[in-house]
Scaffold this motif. Structure first.
Motif, short mmCIF file in Angstrom:
data_model
loop_
_atom_site.label_atom_id
_atom_site.label_comp_id
_atom_site.label_asym_id
_atom_site.label_seq_id
_atom_site.Cartn_x
_atom_site.Cartn_y
_atom_site.Cartn_z
N ARG A 37 12.34 10.45 -1.43
CA ARG A 37 11.57 9.21 -1.49
C ARG A 37 10.38 9.39 -2.42
O ARG A 37 9.64 10.37 -2.32
CB ARG A 37 11.10 8.84 -0.09
CG ARG A 37 10.28 7.56 0.04
CD ARG A 37 9.86 7.41 1.50
NE ARG A 37 9.13 6.19 1.78
CZ ARG A 37 7.80 6.05 1.67
NH1 ARG A 37 7.07 7.07 1.24
NH2 ARG A 37 7.22 4.91 2.00
N ALA A 39 8.35 6.28 -3.27
CA ALA A 39 7.45 5.27 -2.72
C ALA A 39 8.32 4.18 -2.10
O ALA A 39 9.55 4.24 -2.16
CB ALA A 39 6.53 4.70 -3.80
N TYR A 41 8.14 -0.27 -0.53
CA TYR A 41 7.39 -1.47 -0.16
C TYR A 41 8.30 -2.38 0.64
O TYR A 41 9.53 -2.29 0.57
CB TYR A 41 6.82 -2.19 -1.39
CG TYR A 41 7.84 -2.67 -2.41
CD1 TYR A 41 8.34 -3.97 -2.37
CD2 TYR A 41 8.27 -1.83 -3.44
CE1 TYR A 41 9.24 -4.42 -3.32
CE2 TYR A 41 9.18 -2.28 -4.39
CZ TYR A 41 9.66 -3.57 -4.33
OH TYR A 41 10.56 -4.01 -5.28
N ARG A 134 -0.46 1.33 8.51
CA ARG A 134 -0.06 2.44 7.65
C ARG A 134 -0.40 2.08 6.20
O ARG A 134 0.02 1.04 5.71
CB ARG A 134 1.44 2.72 7.76
CG ARG A 134 1.87 3.91 6.91
CD ARG A 134 3.25 4.39 7.24
NE ARG A 134 4.29 3.55 6.68
CZ ARG A 134 5.58 3.86 6.70
NH1 ARG A 134 5.98 4.97 7.29
NH2 ARG A 134 6.48 3.05 6.17
N SER A 137 2.22 2.80 0.23
CA SER A 137 2.52 3.95 -0.62
C SER A 137 2.50 3.59 -2.09
O SER A 137 2.58 4.47 -2.95
CB SER A 137 3.87 4.56 -0.25
OG SER A 137 4.93 3.64 -0.50
N MET A 138 2.41 2.28 -2.40
CA MET A 138 2.37 1.84 -3.79
C MET A 138 1.68 0.49 -3.86
O MET A 138 1.45 -0.17 -2.84
CB MET A 138 3.78 1.77 -4.38
CG MET A 138 4.71 0.78 -3.71
SD MET A 138 6.37 0.83 -4.45
CE MET A 138 6.05 0.24 -6.12
N TRP A 194 2.25 3.87 -8.25
CA TRP A 194 2.12 4.73 -7.08
C TRP A 194 1.47 6.03 -7.52
O TRP A 194 1.33 6.28 -8.74
CB TRP A 194 3.49 4.98 -6.42
CG TRP A 194 4.53 5.56 -7.34
CD1 TRP A 194 4.75 6.89 -7.62
CD2 TRP A 194 5.51 4.82 -8.10
NE1 TRP A 194 5.79 7.04 -8.49
CE2 TRP A 194 6.29 5.78 -8.80
CE3 TRP A 194 5.80 3.47 -8.24
CZ2 TRP A 194 7.33 5.41 -9.65
CZ3 TRP A 194 6.85 3.09 -9.09
CH2 TRP A 194 7.60 4.07 -9.77
#
Length: 207
Positions: A37, A39, A41, A134, A137-138, A194
Motif C-alpha cells: 500500500r 496511500a 482515500y 484517522r 494518508s493523502m 502523499w
C-alpha cells in the motif's frame, strides 16, 4: 464520514489483489509479487451501505497503480466480471469486494470529486463511544468547474492500457490506473499527493 473497524480480514485487501491485478490490461509490476500500500482515500456512500475505497499500491517494484474498490454485504447482481474477491471481516462478516468502476455507487461519487471538489471522506474509529479520527494518508484536489454533478444512468466503459472509463448521465470520467504527474484537463480533474509524492498526480478526469 467513514466508520472504520479494528478488524481482522481474511484475506487482507492487499492479499486479495495479488492474483487479481496481473489479469488487468493496465497492470504493471511483477505478477505474483507482494502488493504494498502506498496511500488510500475513501468516498462516502450516501446510503451508508457500501464501502468505497481507492487503494494506491505497488506490485513488487512496479509503478503506483490506482485500484478503486467497493465493499458490499451481499453480491451485486450482474457484476460477476467486476468481482475482485470475497473477504471475511471479523466484525461485518462476509464482504464482496468489487472493482468500483463496475459498481453503480462509485461513478457519481467520483464525478462529485472531479467536477465539484467534493473531497474524500473523513475516516474515524469509535473508541469508548467517542470518534477517533484517522489522519488522511493523502491529499485530494478536485476541480470546481461550476458544472452540476450529473445524475442518471451509470455504466462502465472501455478499458485500455491507461485507464478505465465510467459514465454518469452524459458525463464520461477516466480513472487513471497508473497515475503520474500531468496537467488537469479543462473539463475537470482529480489530483493527489502523499508523503514522498509532492508533485500532484492525475487520478481521474472528465472528458
Amino acid at each position: 464520514m467513514a466508520l472504520l473497524h479494528r478488524a481482522e480480514l481474511r484475506p487482507s485487501k492487499l492479499e486479495l489483489l495479488v492474483p487479481w491485478l496481473p489479469g488487468r490490461s493496465w497492470f504493471a509490476g511483477e505478477a505474483g509479487a507482494e502488493v504494498t500500500r502506498v496511500a488510500a482515500y475513501r468516498f462516502d456512500d450516501p446510503a451508508g451501505e457500501v464501502g468505497v475505497e481507492t487503494l494506491l499500491v505497488r506490485a513488487g517494484d512496479g509503478p503506483v497503480l490506482q485500484v478503486p474498490l467497493t465493499y458490499r454485504g451481499a453480491p451485486l447482481a450482474g457484476a460477476d466480471e467486476h468481482l475482485v474477491g470475497v473477504i471475511e471481516h471479523s466484525v461485518l462478516g462476509r464482504r464482496w469486494a468489487y472493482d468500483a468502476c463496475g459498481d453503480p455507487v462509485y461513478p457519481p461519487l467520483l464525478a462529485a470529486a472531479v467536477l465539484a471538489d467534493a473531497g474524500q471522506a473523513e475516516e474515524y474509529f469509535e473508541v469508548d463511544g467517542k470518534r477517533e479520527v484517522r489522519p488522511a494518508s493523502m491529499t485530494l484536489t478536485g476541480s470546481r468547474t461550476g458544472r452540476p454533478v450529473p445524475t442518471g444512468p451509470v455504466s462502465a466503459g472501455p478499458v485500455d492500457s491507461g485507464g478505465t472509463v465510467v459514465r454518469v448521465g452524459e458525463v464520461e470520467l477516466a480513472v487513471v490506473r497508473q497515475p503520474v504527474p500531468a496537467d488537469v484537463p479543462a473539463a475537470g480533474g482529480l489530483t493527489g499527493t502523499w508523503p514522498g509524492q509532492d508533485e500532484p498526480v492525475l487520478l481521474a478526469y472528465a472528458r
